[in-house]
Design a protein around this motif. Structure first.
Motif, PDB file in Angstrom:
ATOM      1  N   ARG A  80       0.818  -1.224   0.000  1.00  0.00           N
ATOM      2  CA  ARG A  80       0.000   0.000   0.000  1.00  0.00           C
ATOM      3  C   ARG A  80       0.846   1.267   0.000  1.00  0.00           C
ATOM      4  NH1 ARG A  80      -3.966  -1.656   4.860  1.00  0.00           N
ATOM      5  NH2 ARG A  80      -2.004  -2.580   5.576  1.00  0.00           N
ATOM      6  N   GLY A  81       2.099   1.141  -0.426  1.00  0.00           N
ATOM      7  CA  GLY A  81       2.986   2.287  -0.427  1.00  0.00           C
ATOM      8  C   GLY A  81       2.955   3.061  -1.728  1.00  0.00           C
ATOM      9  N   ALA A  82       3.912   3.978  -1.864  1.00  0.00           N
ATOM     10  CA  ALA A  82       4.057   4.760  -3.086  1.00  0.00           C
ATOM     11  C   ALA A  82       4.732   3.900  -4.161  1.00  0.00           C
ATOM     12  CB  ALA A  82       4.886   6.012  -2.803  1.00  0.00           C
ATOM     13  N   ASP A  83       4.764   4.432  -5.386  1.00  0.00           N
ATOM     14  CA  ASP A  83       5.330   3.670  -6.490  1.00  0.00           C
ATOM     15  C   ASP A  83       6.828   3.466  -6.334  1.00  0.00           C
ATOM     16  OD1 ASP A  83       2.875   3.455  -7.647  1.00  0.00           O
ATOM     17  OD2 ASP A  83       3.151   5.108  -9.049  1.00  0.00           O
ATOM     18  N   SER A  84       7.518   4.413  -5.716  1.00  0.00           N
ATOM     19  CA  SER A  84       8.957   4.278  -5.549  1.00  0.00           C
ATOM     20  C   SER A  84       9.403   5.073  -4.335  1.00  0.00           C
ATOM     21  CB  SER A  84       9.706   4.766  -6.800  1.00  0.00           C
ATOM     22  OG  SER A  84       9.519   6.163  -6.975  1.00  0.00           O
TER      23      SER A  84
ATOM     24  N   ALA B  99      25.171   2.630   0.867  1.00  0.00           N
ATOM     25  CA  ALA B  99      24.024   2.551  -0.035  1.00  0.00           C
ATOM     26  C   ALA B  99      22.754   2.207   0.717  1.00  0.00           C
ATOM     27  CB  ALA B  99      24.281   1.512  -1.126  1.00  0.00           C
ATOM     28  N   ILE B 100      21.630   2.528   0.074  1.00  0.00           N
ATOM     29  CA  ILE B 100      20.316   2.087   0.545  1.00  0.00           C
ATOM     30  C   ILE B 100      19.501   1.669  -0.677  1.00  0.00           C
ATOM     31  CG2 ILE B 100      19.490   4.498   0.601  1.00  0.00           C
ATOM     32  CD1 ILE B 100      17.530   3.637   2.810  1.00  0.00           C
ATOM     33  N   VAL B 101      18.892   0.497  -0.606  1.00  0.00           N
ATOM     34  CA  VAL B 101      18.064  -0.043  -1.688  1.00  0.00           C
ATOM     35  C   VAL B 101      16.603   0.139  -1.306  1.00  0.00           C
ATOM     36  CG1 VAL B 101      17.434  -2.120  -2.992  1.00  0.00           C
ATOM     37  CG2 VAL B 101      19.821  -1.725  -2.327  1.00  0.00           C
ATOM     38  N   GLY B 102      15.785   0.587  -2.258  1.00  0.00           N
ATOM     39  CA  GLY B 102      14.367   0.803  -1.989  1.00  0.00           C
ATOM     40  C   GLY B 102      13.476   0.032  -2.948  1.00  0.00           C
ATOM     41  N   PHE B 103      12.317  -0.376  -2.450  1.00  0.00           N
ATOM     42  CA  PHE B 103      11.304  -1.019  -3.281  1.00  0.00           C
ATOM     43  C   PHE B 103       9.977  -0.317  -3.066  1.00  0.00           C
ATOM     44  CE2 PHE B 103      14.387  -4.442  -2.490  1.00  0.00           C
ATOM     45  CZ  PHE B 103      14.642  -4.867  -3.789  1.00  0.00           C
ATOM     46  N   GLY B 104       9.347   0.109  -4.153  1.00  0.00           N
ATOM     47  CA  GLY B 104       8.020   0.685  -4.061  1.00  0.00           C
ATOM     48  C   GLY B 104       6.966  -0.401  -3.964  1.00  0.00           C
ATOM     49  N   ALA B 105       5.723   0.018  -4.009  1.00  0.00           N
ATOM     50  CA  ALA B 105       4.626  -0.951  -3.966  1.00  0.00           C
ATOM     51  C   ALA B 105       4.493  -1.637  -5.329  1.00  0.00           C
ATOM     52  CB  ALA B 105       3.331  -0.245  -3.612  1.00  0.00           C
ATOM     53  N   PRO B 106       4.295  -2.956  -5.360  1.00  0.00           N
ATOM     54  CA  PRO B 106       4.070  -3.640  -6.644  1.00  0.00           C
ATOM     55  C   PRO B 106       2.785  -3.129  -7.300  1.00  0.00           C
ATOM     56  CG  PRO B 106       4.592  -5.211  -4.887  1.00  0.00           C
ATOM     57  CD  PRO B 106       4.324  -3.892  -4.227  1.00  0.00           C
TER      58      PRO B 106
END
Length: 394
Positions: free
Chosen positions: A322-326, A337-344
């Motif tokens: 239920r998050g944002a796209d990115s 570094a930091i790796v991020g995943f948006g909502a599918p």
């Protein structure tokens, strides 16, 4: 004899307050035992020992604030632990066993005694009273001393313990204090670290199809979530692109051979923390899922261990369904570094020359430009993508 120190639980920590002693002088301790609970701006953390021995002396009583690196207690080594455990059982029946000759222990030079902590000096408490306060669980900040110059004596500690039941140690966190800690760390990051950002849309069709079939064969309690696949894919990708796994220290990158993924957890009431899942690349998917569940539960009940805050080599933030796209993350110093995943999202994509609806996730990377360039960052995102296309191999 060795010193048990106030640990650094993150780049933004300068001091902590001892709010609970779980061991008392004379207790045997093993490597990994939780000895104390320390409260920082980000909450209360369980502090472990990393050696075997006997807790011989507590130097910092409850309620005392101490800087990072201060000596909290002293631990006698392995010989003391064996003595505390008592003599080993005889190897032959007592009637026929010969009494061994007593061998005196080798003399061992003791380290020089460090000066008392400034906070303890302000409290004016005798070492004996400090030890007694730790044993009885008395918060010395609330005491008035009856000794010379207002110093707190053993009698003051015992009288306080007799008057009132010991207050339960504080757990949880102060949202305002945590917000301030986050502000300090993130402001430092944006001020000192030249970030570069990359993104890559990843097709999750293979991963979700495999995950659905796998979960159909499992009971509810053993089902996997997509987060376990993301965690393992990042960890394996860092094996292949190790230039982003480590820290920027003393003007140079210090890469880590171990992959300890800090998983960003949103806390109820606001705030977040990113404790480490150690050796994430070596975990099976079941172990990764169990580690994630355990970490989230303990983070939200203030049961995170200090060791889990001390050494994440990279951070992953996943916004969930239920998050944002990115998400474009801010690097937690001194990480690289930091790796991020948006909502599918179901997205129209061209597959085999046809337009099809596919579950896609936007993977992002924020990396330290002092330590790497975009080509390295692109390789990491591509490696994550490749691993998610073969979920059965994770």
């Amino acid at each position: 004899m060795s010193d048990f120190l106030m640990p650094s639980l993150g780049a933004d920590m300068e001091k902590g307050t001892v709010v609970e002693w779980l061991k008392k002088p004379g207790d045997r301790v093993e490597r990994g035992d939780v000895v104390a609970v320390v409260e920082t701006q980000k909450g209360a953390f369980e502090i472990e020992v990393f050696e075997q021995g006997v807790l011989s002396e507590i130097l910092v009583p409850l309620g005392t604030e101490a800087p990072v690196g201060a000596v909290l207690a002293r631990i006698d080594g392995l010989a003391a632990a064996k003595a505390a455990a008592g003599p080993p059982p005889p190897l032959v029946p007592p009637a026929t066993a010969a009494a061994p000759a007593a061998v005196p222990p080798a003399a061992q030079p003791l380290p020089p005694r460090r000066e008392a902590l400034p906070s303890a000096e302000r409290l004016r408490i005798s070492p004996a009273a400090a030890r007694r306060a730790a044993e009885l669980g008395v918060d010395v900040r609330a005491l008035s001393g009856s000794g010379p110059g207002g110093a707190i004596a053993i009698a003051d500690v015992e009288a306080a313990a007799a008057r009132e039941p010991v207050a339960a140690p504080r757990r949880g966190f102060d949202p305002a204090a945590m917000r301030q800690a986050i502000a300090t760390a993130m402001a430092r990051s944006k001020r000192e670290i030249p970030h570069y950002y990359l993104s890559l849309p990843i097709d999750l069709g293979q991963a979700m199809q495999w995950l659905t079939a796998e979960n159909d064969r499992r009971g509810v309690e053993r089902r996997l979530l997509p987060a376990a696949l993301l965690l393992k894919a990042v960890a394996l990708a860092l094996r292949e692109v190790p230039q982003l796994n480590g820290f920027w220290i003393d003007g140079a990158p210090k890469l880590s051979s171990a992959i300890h993924v800090g998983w960003a957890i949103s806390l109820r009431g606001g705030g977040l923390m990113a404790p480490a899942i150690h050796d994430a690349d070596r975990l099976t998917l079941d172990q990764a899922m169990a580690a994630l569940r355990d970490l989230v539960t303990r983070a939200r009940t203030a049961r995170i261990r200090g060791s889990e805050m001390m050494d994440p080599t990279v951070t992953v933030t996943s916004l969930g369904e239920r998050g944002a796209d990115s998400v474009l993350g801010v690097i937690y110093p001194p990480q690289l570094a930091i790796v991020g995943f948006g909502a599918p999202r179901m997205t129209a994509s061209i597959v085999d020359g046809e337009i099809r609806q596919r579950p896609m996730v936007q993977a992002t990377l924020a990396a330290d430009h002092r330590a790497s360039d975009g080509a390295i960052g692109s390789r990491l995102l591509a490696a994550i993508d490749q691993h998610l296309q073969k979920p059965e191999a994770l």
